[in-house]
Design a protein around this motif. Structure first.
Motif, mmCIF file in Angstrom:
data_model
loop_
_atom_site.group_PDB
_atom_site.id
_atom_site.type_symbol
_atom_site.label_atom_id
_atom_site.label_comp_id
_atom_site.label_asym_id
_atom_site.label_seq_id
_atom_site.Cartn_x
_atom_site.Cartn_y
_atom_site.Cartn_z
ATOM 1 N N VAL A 25 0.886 -1.167 0.000
ATOM 2 C CA VAL A 25 0.000 0.000 0.000
ATOM 3 C C VAL A 25 0.920 1.213 0.000
ATOM 4 O O VAL A 25 1.688 1.410 0.939
ATOM 5 C CB VAL A 25 -0.911 0.013 1.252
ATOM 6 N N GLU A 81 1.739 7.283 0.081
ATOM 7 C CA GLU A 81 0.888 8.435 -0.197
ATOM 8 C C GLU A 81 -0.591 8.057 -0.195
ATOM 9 O O GLU A 81 -1.438 8.855 0.208
ATOM 10 C CB GLU A 81 1.274 9.084 -1.531
ATOM 11 N N MET A 82 -0.907 6.826 -0.642
ATOM 12 C CA MET A 82 -2.297 6.368 -0.572
ATOM 13 C C MET A 82 -2.735 6.232 0.878
ATOM 14 O O MET A 82 -3.825 6.671 1.264
ATOM 15 C CB MET A 82 -2.475 5.035 -1.299
ATOM 16 N N THR A 85 -3.279 9.599 2.380
ATOM 17 C CA THR A 85 -4.543 10.176 1.915
ATOM 18 C C THR A 85 -5.720 9.604 2.689
ATOM 19 O O THR A 85 -6.626 10.341 3.121
ATOM 20 C CB THR A 85 -4.730 9.920 0.407
ATOM 21 N N VAL A 86 -5.718 8.300 2.901
ATOM 22 C CA VAL A 86 -6.795 7.633 3.638
ATOM 23 C C VAL A 86 -6.858 8.148 5.072
ATOM 24 O O VAL A 86 -7.931 8.520 5.582
ATOM 25 C CB VAL A 86 -6.590 6.101 3.616
ATOM 26 N N PHE A 124 -10.618 2.868 -2.382
ATOM 27 C CA PHE A 124 -9.445 2.713 -3.247
ATOM 28 C C PHE A 124 -9.283 1.278 -3.751
ATOM 29 O O PHE A 124 -8.347 0.988 -4.495
ATOM 30 C CB PHE A 124 -8.173 3.122 -2.512
#
Length: 253
Positions: A31, A34-35, A38-39, A134
């Motif tokens: 994962v 940056e994802m 963001t979450v 996502f």
């Protein structure tokens, strides 16, 4: 004769919620930082009582730490096998420091304990929904309350902080589900104006049958919901928890 058009209301958010499943098997695929960021930052917009923000989030990627957390949660292997473990913490430590900055002492109470626990639960639900939007999979882990002091020591919590629950997050392994576990009927859960205290047993029995059918022919328990619930809750769960949390800086009075 015109027939009234049936309007269906649906958004990307309701679709994500309606397709929720707990995921315990993950691909060996990262994962991206940056994802995840963001979450977690989207979840920080969750409601919080009086803007007190009595929660913290801890993300754990270190494999050795996750292995120890898996043991503390009752040997839940998915904590080891997910890409990132996230813990949701009730945190009144920060409130105490903020109070000291103004010459005050935080009055710890059942209310502050409840507020912090609810805050952590709200932000945790937001993280799961955002992650699933996502395409990630996740499962919440209440077993982190089995040994809250050991979890706190492992992760360096100060007094006034405990992990309400954790979450394994990663890319789901296997096929996407084609059917979703049924929930209790709407008529039993959603009330309008006044609580409907009509005998719920017929609807519980109907739900038992529906859930047993979902589980398939190998499931021999026809009381597929009420049976396990009755067996699981016939004695107190985690009876040590109040005493342990009080030792960790929370109050229940």
């Amino acid at each position: 004769m015109m027939v009234d058009e049936i309007v269906t209301y649906e958004t990307a958010v309701t679709q994500t919620l309606n397709q929720h499943v707990s995921v315990r098997a993950f691909l060996d695929k990262p994962v991206l930082d940056e994802m995840l960021r963001t979450v977690l930052n989207a979840a920080r917009r969750s409601p919080t009582s009086s803007n007190m923000q009595t929660y913290s989030i801890i993300a754990v990627r270190n494999p050795e730490t996750r292995q120890k957390l898996a043991v503390l949660a009752g040997n839940q292997k998915h904590i080891e096998e997910c890409d990132v473990f996230v813990g949701f913490l009730a945190d009144i430590n920060r409130l105490g420091i903020a109070s000291q900055m103004h010459g005050e002492t935080l009055a710890k109470s059942l209310e502050t304990t409840l507020v912090a626990t609810v805050d952590a639960a709200l932000v945790g639900m937001s993280v799961q929904t955002a992650a699933e939007s996502f395409g990630l999979g996740a499962v919440m882990i209440g077993g982190m309350r089995n040994h809250p002091q050991d979890v706190a020591k492992l992760l360096g919590f100060p007094p006034g902080v405990y992990m309400v629950f954790g979450m394994s997050i990663g890319w789901p392994a296997g096929e996407s589900p084609t059917a979703f576990k049924p929930r209790l009927p709407e008529s039993l859960v959603i009330h309008h104006e006044q609580y409907d205290a009509t005998d719920p047993r017929p609807r519980i029995a109907d739900y038992n049958a529906m859930l047993a059918e979902f589980y398939g022919p190998r499931n021999q328990n026809k009381a597929a919901w009420s049976g396990p619930i009755a067996k699981r809750l016939n004695k107190p769960s985690r009876p040590h928890l109040r005493q342990t949390l009080e030792a960790m800086g929370f109050h229940f009075d």
